[in-house]
Design a protein around this motif. Structure first.
Motif, PDB file in Angstrom:
ATOM      1  N   PHE A  55       0.832  -1.200   0.000  1.00 22.68           N
ATOM      2  CA  PHE A  55       0.000   0.000   0.000  1.00 22.68           C
ATOM      3  C   PHE A  55       0.864   1.247   0.000  1.00 22.68           C
ATOM      4  CE2 PHE A  55      -3.039  -3.004   1.837  1.00 22.68           C
ATOM      5  CZ  PHE A  55      -4.196  -2.660   1.161  1.00 22.68           C
ATOM      6  N   PHE A  99      -8.906   0.415  -3.716  1.00 23.77           N
ATOM      7  CA  PHE A  99      -7.791   1.299  -3.363  1.00 23.77           C
ATOM      8  C   PHE A  99      -7.165   1.946  -4.592  1.00 23.77           C
ATOM      9  CE2 PHE A  99      -8.069  -1.567   0.275  1.00 23.77           C
ATOM     10  CZ  PHE A  99      -8.046  -0.662   1.325  1.00 23.77           C
ATOM     11  N   ALA A 103      -2.611   0.535  -4.273  1.00 26.80           N
ATOM     12  CA  ALA A 103      -2.380  -0.815  -3.742  1.00 26.80           C
ATOM     13  C   ALA A 103      -1.922  -1.726  -4.874  1.00 26.80           C
ATOM     14  CB  ALA A 103      -3.650  -1.352  -3.102  1.00 26.80           C
TER      15      ALA A 103
END
Length: 130
Positions: A55, A99, A103
């Motif tokens: 992330f 995301f 991500a």
């Protein structure tokens, strides 16, 4: 919802969003004592599948809010390495896609490829409109 299923004569997990044709009835029931062994919900959710995601550091607050401050490893580039078990592959694909470009799945490779294909399909959905 966790409860006793009279059809199966056993305890079950019920997904409330699947109860489409519910109705209120006048039947009553006697509450039952739930055996301790039934309260171990790990038997219902096996996390045999593992995923590792990198992330962007800007998403640290989301990981902390959802999974606590010790759920990830800070990497040399300050990005966050998050590993977790999962039970539902389709949910995991959707979750990661949520995301956006912040991500990246690094393991398992087949799941990363599936997410890449979904991302390509998303692009195709918009190519003709813009």
């Amino acid at each position: 919802m966790f409860g006793y299923c009279r059809d199966k004569n056993d305890y079950r997990l019920f997904k409330l969003n699947l109860l489409w044709r519910h109705r209120i009835i006048d039947n009553t029931f006697t509450p039952r004592e739930i055996p301790v062994k039934e309260l171990d919900l790990d038997d219902y959710f096996t996390d045999e599948n593992r995923i590792t995601i990198i992330f962007d550091k800007s998403l640290e607050y989301r990981l902390v809010e959802e999974y606590g401050p010790n759920c990830y490893e800070v990497m040399e580039d300050r990005n966050l390495k998050y590993s977790v078990g999962y039970t539902n592959r389709n949910y995991m694909v959707s979750w990661v896609l949520g995301f956006g470009d912040k991500a990246r799945v690094v393991e398992p490779i087949d799941l990363a490829k599936e997410i890449m294909e979904k991302a390509k399909n998303i692009i195709r959905n918009y190519e003709h409109d813009i």
